[in-house]
Design a protein around this motif. Structure first.
Motif, short mmCIF file in Angstrom:
data_model
loop_
_atom_site.label_atom_id
_atom_site.label_comp_id
_atom_site.label_asym_id
_atom_site.label_seq_id
_atom_site.Cartn_x
_atom_site.Cartn_y
_atom_site.Cartn_z
N ILE A 18 102.57 13.34 28.60
CA ILE A 18 103.44 12.37 29.26
C ILE A 18 104.92 12.73 29.05
N GLY A 19 105.25 13.27 27.88
CA GLY A 19 106.63 13.70 27.62
C GLY A 19 107.05 14.84 28.52
N GLN A 20 106.15 15.79 28.74
CA GLN A 20 106.47 16.91 29.62
C GLN A 20 106.66 16.44 31.06
N VAL A 21 105.78 15.54 31.49
CA VAL A 21 105.88 15.02 32.86
C VAL A 21 107.16 14.20 33.01
N SER A 22 107.50 13.44 32.00
CA SER A 22 108.73 12.66 31.99
C SER A 22 109.94 13.58 32.22
N GLU A 23 109.97 14.69 31.51
CA GLU A 23 111.07 15.65 31.66
C GLU A 23 111.05 16.31 33.03
N MET A 24 109.85 16.68 33.51
CA MET A 24 109.73 17.36 34.81
C MET A 24 110.30 16.51 35.94
N PHE A 25 110.05 15.21 35.89
CA PHE A 25 110.44 14.33 36.99
C PHE A 25 111.68 13.49 36.69
N GLY A 26 112.18 13.58 35.47
CA GLY A 26 113.36 12.78 35.11
C GLY A 26 113.05 11.30 35.11
N LEU A 27 111.82 10.96 34.74
CA LEU A 27 111.39 9.56 34.70
C LEU A 27 111.18 9.12 33.26
N PRO A 28 111.46 7.87 32.96
CA PRO A 28 111.16 7.37 31.62
C PRO A 28 109.65 7.36 31.39
N ILE A 29 109.25 7.59 30.16
CA ILE A 29 107.84 7.53 29.80
C ILE A 29 107.27 6.16 30.16
N SER A 30 108.06 5.12 30.00
CA SER A 30 107.58 3.77 30.31
C SER A 30 107.20 3.65 31.79
N THR A 31 107.90 4.34 32.67
CA THR A 31 107.57 4.32 34.10
C THR A 31 106.23 4.98 34.34
#
Length: 145
Positions: free
Chosen positions: A4-17
């Motif tokens: 989830i952290g990697q995906v958060s960085e890839m898309f510039g989205l908060p983990i909470s989203t």
């Protein structure tokens, strides 16, 4: 597989989203090992679609409806295409409106640069509405459609 952290960085989205999207059922096949979510290429592509639809103006409940249609299989192709056609049309209208706005902003930047250099607006006003330099005339005409 991505965390989830990697995906958060890839898309510039908060983990909470991402957690919210998961809670809303937008990633029905998400792999979990313990408390860790692992995103496959399928979830990455789903996230691209989610973000596209969000940027086009859809709310999460409407995006969820799209994914419900996807789960129906080929019987929902027409409905899915209609949704994308409607979003495409809405985005095209928004782009057209933004282009008109941008043209007016560019025109006004030229307007005030010219007024500042001349110390007044007299020369500009004598060129309005149809005797402006050709590149500026295009901006003016676009802004005043």
């Amino acid at each position: 597989m991505y965390t989830i952290g990697q995906v958060s960085e890839m898309f510039g989205l908060p983990i909470s989203t991402l957690r919210y999207y998961d809670k809303e059922g937008l990633f029905p096949n998400l792999v979990r090992k313990g408390n860790i979510r692992y995103f496959s290429e399928n979830e990455i592509e789903a996230l691209r679609i989610i973000e596209c639809l969000k940027q086009s103006g859809l709310e999460i409940r409407e995006i969820k409806h799209f994914f419900d249609l996807v789960s129906e299989g080929s019987s929902s192709y027409i409905k899915r295409k209609e949704l994308f056609e409607a979003r495409k049309s809405a985005v095209e209208k928004e782009i057209e409106s933004l282009q008109k706005t941008l043209a007016l902003l560019k025109f006004k930047c030229w307007y005030y640069d010219t007024a500042i250099k001349a110390g007044n607006e007299d020369g500009i006003n004598s060129m309005l509405p149809d005797k402006l330099p050709s590149d500026i005339q295009k901006l003016y005409d676009e802004a005043h459609k």
